[in-house]
Design a protein around this motif. Sequence first.
Motif, PDB file in Angstrom:
ATOM      1  N   SER A 163       0.825  -1.209   0.000  1.00 38.81           N
ATOM      2  CA  SER A 163       0.000   0.000   0.000  1.00 38.81           C
ATOM      3  C   SER A 163       0.857   1.256   0.000  1.00 38.81           C
ATOM      4  CB  SER A 163      -0.938  -0.003   1.210  1.00 38.81           C
ATOM      5  OG  SER A 163      -1.812  -1.110   1.176  1.00 38.81           O
ATOM      6  N   CYS A 191      -2.064   1.646  -2.902  1.00 34.92           N
ATOM      7  CA  CYS A 191      -3.080   0.707  -2.422  1.00 34.92           C
ATOM      8  C   CYS A 191      -2.643  -0.710  -2.748  1.00 34.92           C
ATOM      9  CB  CYS A 191      -4.455   0.995  -3.035  1.00 34.92           C
ATOM     10  SG  CYS A 191      -4.591   0.595  -4.787  1.00 34.92           S
ATOM     11  N   PRO A 194      -9.899  -3.389  -1.361  1.00 31.49           N
ATOM     12  CA  PRO A 194      -8.731  -2.497  -1.420  1.00 31.49           C
ATOM     13  C   PRO A 194      -8.321  -2.034  -0.028  1.00 31.49           C
ATOM     14  CG  PRO A 194     -10.706  -1.282  -1.994  1.00 31.49           C
ATOM     15  CD  PRO A 194     -11.137  -2.713  -1.762  1.00 31.49           C
ATOM     16  N   ILE A 248      -6.101   0.988   1.272  1.00 28.36           N
ATOM     17  CA  ILE A 248      -5.647   2.210   0.611  1.00 28.36           C
ATOM     18  C   ILE A 248      -4.871   3.089   1.582  1.00 28.36           C
ATOM     19  CG2 ILE A 248      -6.393   4.197  -0.762  1.00 28.36           C
ATOM     20  CD1 ILE A 248      -9.002   2.675  -1.299  1.00 28.36           C
ATOM     21  N   PHE A 269      -8.172   5.974  -4.663  1.00 27.55           N
ATOM     22  CA  PHE A 269      -7.274   4.842  -4.468  1.00 27.55           C
ATOM     23  C   PHE A 269      -5.965   5.263  -3.813  1.00 27.55           C
ATOM     24  CE2 PHE A 269     -10.077   2.716  -7.526  1.00 27.55           C
ATOM     25  CZ  PHE A 269     -10.196   1.474  -6.932  1.00 27.55           C
ATOM     26  N   GLY A 270      -5.932   6.458  -3.241  1.00 27.54           N
ATOM     27  CA  GLY A 270      -4.833   6.849  -2.383  1.00 27.54           C
ATOM     28  C   GLY A 270      -3.634   7.437  -3.095  1.00 27.54           C
ATOM     29  N   GLY A 285      -9.242  -0.216   5.724  1.00 31.09           N
ATOM     30  CA  GLY A 285      -9.225  -1.283   4.736  1.00 31.09           C
ATOM     31  C   GLY A 285      -9.158  -2.663   5.361  1.00 31.09           C
TER      32      GLY A 285
END
Length: 410
Positions: free
Chosen positions: A98, A103, A188, A190, A199-200, A337
């Motif tokens: 991540s 992620c 996911p 993230i 999605f980071g 997450g």
Amino acid sequence: MTEKGIEYLRKKLVEHSSRVTMRYAQYSMKYRDAVVGMTIPENIRRRYNSILGWCAKGVDSLADRLVFREFENDDFKVEEIFNANNPDVFFDSVVLSSLIASCSFVYISKVENELPRLQVIEANNATGIIDPITGLLTEGYAVLERDDYGNPSLEAHFTSDATYFYYKNQPEKDLLIENVTGHPLLVPVIHRPDAVRPFGRSRITRSGMYYQRYAKRTMERADITAEFYSFPQKYIVGLSSDAEPMDSWKATVASMLQFSKDEDGDKPQLGQFTTPSMSPFTEQLRTAAAGFAGETGLTLDDLGFVSDNPSSVEAMKASHESLRLAGRKAQRSLGAGLLNVAFLAACLRDDFQYERRQFVKTKPKWEPLFEADASMLALVGDGAIKLNQAVEGYIDANTLQDLIGVKGAN
């Protein structure tokens, strides 16, 4: 919500996988930067290609501090699922992937009469459509296996009611497995999501890559300059045209050279070009290190510029304040997450579609970012005594463990 379909998700993965692959190459120190410069020929620069691991250091310095402890208020007994999936490797793999790629994905599967299995899939092999409210996917896609040429040989399409498996050139082996959880079994995890980047964001930032590239160019130039620094260039003026050609290597390493006068009685004059200084490169490298340290929350000590005085834990915490804040943020985002993974794994284990709100009391717990030394233990102990004198029972064993990371006897 209308499904996008596997073809759409395949294109989405191809679109974004190159960025992830590039960051993994940066982390593994295998990325080759473009040649930049006007004075050094490319063939010479390639001989002095430098390798620097600052991006890896920026990731590992935070990843090594993010140690998952347990789930608090574990009413659904999800801890047993993680304990059955090699938790020492699983949590570290999730955190590291991540931080590198912004992620990672956890594929949840189950074999009959066994606990759910958890498999970490890196971001260049999985993608999906995310629900910004829950952080779960509404539809997912993953490449589970690749052939020797990097092409997908086993793909999985995740929906809320089933998981579809597709084998390359073997359609007779395609498989469908029903999904009782009501959500795709691809979750996911993230790092630092927001409204713009759901999605980071990666720990390996563009700014960090620039400072590392700048430092690598500085080291390459320093290596090339060191050759001239070690063997300064010399010259001869007034040598007769009838003199025999001189071996340049012999002239460089010989301790004594002999030159005779010519027939007119003239003699050659020897000289040496000014030796370039290495100091500017040291200053440039330190400047790049300072910029990278400021970007990632590290110190110059972390990047190899060691100071004379050793630091105490309190001094380290003060100098790593930005790193501490980044770690706390990562704990919150990654913990959300992991809680989603626990939620779907419990649904799959019990073959029952729980509601997500039933898991709101379950909290991910992490070890402190900085380990306590003897002085910190004494300070925390004195503070706990005074707080409990003011408000009885305000500090208990669980609170102390959160502060210092040491579990009591009871």
